[in-house]
Design a protein around this motif. Structure first.
Motif, PDB file in Angstrom:
ATOM      1  N   SER A   1      -2.459   3.084 -15.585  1.00 63.28           N
ATOM      2  CA  SER A   1      -1.072   2.958 -15.155  1.00 63.28           C
ATOM      3  C   SER A   1      -0.771   3.962 -14.044  1.00 63.28           C
ATOM      4  N   LYS A   2       0.222   3.647 -13.240  1.00 62.11           N
ATOM      5  CA  LYS A   2       0.597   4.477 -12.109  1.00 62.11           C
ATOM      6  C   LYS A   2       1.552   5.580 -12.553  1.00 62.11           C
ATOM      7  N   ILE A   3       1.431   6.750 -11.932  1.00 60.62           N
ATOM      8  CA  ILE A   3       2.283   7.896 -12.262  1.00 60.62           C
ATOM      9  C   ILE A   3       2.906   8.427 -10.971  1.00 60.62           C
ATOM     10  N   PHE A   4       4.199   8.743 -11.038  1.00 61.58           N
ATOM     11  CA  PHE A   4       4.907   9.353  -9.926  1.00 61.58           C
ATOM     12  C   PHE A   4       5.491  10.675 -10.405  1.00 61.58           C
ATOM     13  N   VAL A   5       5.259  11.755  -9.654  1.00 62.32           N
ATOM     14  CA  VAL A   5       5.757  13.077 -10.025  1.00 62.32           C
ATOM     15  C   VAL A   5       6.554  13.637  -8.854  1.00 62.32           C
ATOM     16  N   CYS A   6       7.706  14.233  -9.157  1.00 66.51           N
ATOM     17  CA  CYS A   6       8.563  14.792  -8.122  1.00 66.51           C
ATOM     18  C   CYS A   6       9.209  16.059  -8.666  1.00 66.51           C
ATOM     19  N   SER A   7       9.432  17.042  -7.794  1.00 68.77           N
ATOM     20  CA  SER A   7      10.135  18.249  -8.230  1.00 68.77           C
ATOM     21  C   SER A   7      11.107  18.675  -7.143  1.00 68.77           C
ATOM     22  N   GLU A   8      12.150  19.383  -7.564  1.00 71.77           N
ATOM     23  CA  GLU A   8      13.130  19.898  -6.616  1.00 71.77           C
ATOM     24  C   GLU A   8      13.737  21.177  -7.176  1.00 71.77           C
ATOM     25  N   TYR A   9      14.170  22.034  -6.268  1.00 70.96           N
ATOM     26  CA  TYR A   9      14.824  23.280  -6.644  1.00 70.96           C
ATOM     27  C   TYR A   9      16.258  23.222  -6.135  1.00 70.96           C
ATOM     28  N   ILE A  10      17.205  23.560  -6.989  1.00 73.61           N
ATOM     29  CA  ILE A  10      18.625  23.455  -6.651  1.00 73.61           C
ATOM     30  C   ILE A  10      19.312  24.787  -6.893  1.00 73.61           C
ATOM     31  N   ARG A  11      20.084  25.207  -5.923  1.00 77.62           N
ATOM     32  CA  ARG A  11      20.956  26.380  -6.083  1.00 77.62           C
ATOM     33  C   ARG A  11      22.381  25.855  -6.020  1.00 77.62           C
ATOM     34  N   GLN A  12      23.094  25.962  -7.123  1.00 81.32           N
ATOM     35  CA  GLN A  12      24.458  25.446  -7.224  1.00 81.32           C
ATOM     36  C   GLN A  12      25.438  26.603  -7.159  1.00 81.32           C
ATOM     37  N   VAL A  13      26.381  26.528  -6.234  1.00 83.74           N
ATOM     38  CA  VAL A  13      27.424  27.547  -6.112  1.00 83.74           C
ATOM     39  C   VAL A  13      28.759  26.851  -6.323  1.00 83.74           C
ATOM     40  N   THR A  14      29.492  27.296  -7.320  1.00 83.62           N
ATOM     41  CA  THR A  14      30.785  26.717  -7.661  1.00 83.62           C
ATOM     42  C   THR A  14      31.859  27.766  -7.440  1.00 83.62           C
ATOM     43  N   PHE A  15      32.912  27.371  -6.746  1.00 85.15           N
ATOM     44  CA  PHE A  15      34.034  28.273  -6.507  1.00 85.15           C
ATOM     45  C   PHE A  15      35.246  27.794  -7.289  1.00 85.15           C
ATOM     46  N   GLY A  16      36.015  28.726  -7.788  1.00 86.34           N
ATOM     47  CA  GLY A  16      37.231  28.399  -8.523  1.00 86.34           C
ATOM     48  C   GLY A  16      38.258  29.499  -8.325  1.00 86.34           C
ATOM     49  N   TYR A  17      39.370  29.367  -9.028  1.00 88.91           N
ATOM     50  CA  TYR A  17      40.424  30.380  -8.942  1.00 88.91           C
ATOM     51  C   TYR A  17      39.991  31.647  -9.655  1.00 88.91           C
ATOM     52  N   GLY A  18      40.159  32.779  -8.996  1.00 87.54           N
ATOM     53  CA  GLY A  18      39.826  34.065  -9.590  1.00 87.54           C
ATOM     54  C   GLY A  18      41.033  34.707 -10.240  1.00 87.54           C
ATOM     55  N   GLN A  19      40.805  35.807 -10.911  1.00 88.28           N
ATOM     56  CA  GLN A  19      41.894  36.529 -11.562  1.00 88.28           C
ATOM     57  C   GLN A  19      42.690  37.358 -10.560  1.00 88.28           C
ATOM     58  N   GLU A  20      42.063  37.678  -9.446  1.00 83.50           N
ATOM     59  CA  GLU A  20      42.733  38.459  -8.410  1.00 83.50           C
ATOM     60  C   GLU A  20      43.176  37.518  -7.289  1.00 83.50           C
ATOM     61  N   PHE A  21      44.404  37.658  -6.852  1.00 84.46           N
ATOM     62  CA  PHE A  21      44.955  36.778  -5.819  1.00 84.46           C
ATOM     63  C   PHE A  21      44.127  36.853  -4.538  1.00 84.46           C
ATOM     64  N   GLY A  22      43.768  35.683  -4.017  1.00 85.71           N
ATOM     65  CA  GLY A  22      43.025  35.610  -2.765  1.00 85.71           C
ATOM     66  C   GLY A  22      41.527  35.789  -2.895  1.00 85.71           C
TER      67      GLY A  22
END
Length: 86
Positions: A1-22
């Protein structure tokens, strides 16, 4: 049977409201995905696995305790079937 292999590296940066204004709250995640797909004998079905490794970010206080090994690993089994339209 045939096999396919793949890999990836992800850096996720999420921004949201902080406790300090601005000042935005920032959450960083580092992930590696490893996909493996295998064609089954009927050639209309693929079975696969998605392995996700989670790594600490250098800004994390625990990063220097283990900078190169994953801190969590998830594994998911997958099935894909060919859709035949008439």
């Amino acid at each position: 049977s045939k096999i396919f292999v793949c890999s990836e590296y992800i850096r996720q940066v999420t921004f949201g409201y902080g406790q300090e204004f601005g000042v935005a709250r920032q959450v960083i995640g580092n992930y590696a995905h490893f996909w493996t797909w295998r064609e089954q004998e009927d050639s209309n079905t693929l079975t696969g696995n998605l392995l996700t490794a989670v790594y600490l970010d250098p800004s994390d206080a625990l990063y220097f305790d283990e900078p190169s090994k994953p801190v969590a690993v998830y594994s998911h089994d997958l099935v894909a079937k060919r859709s035949v339209s008439a």
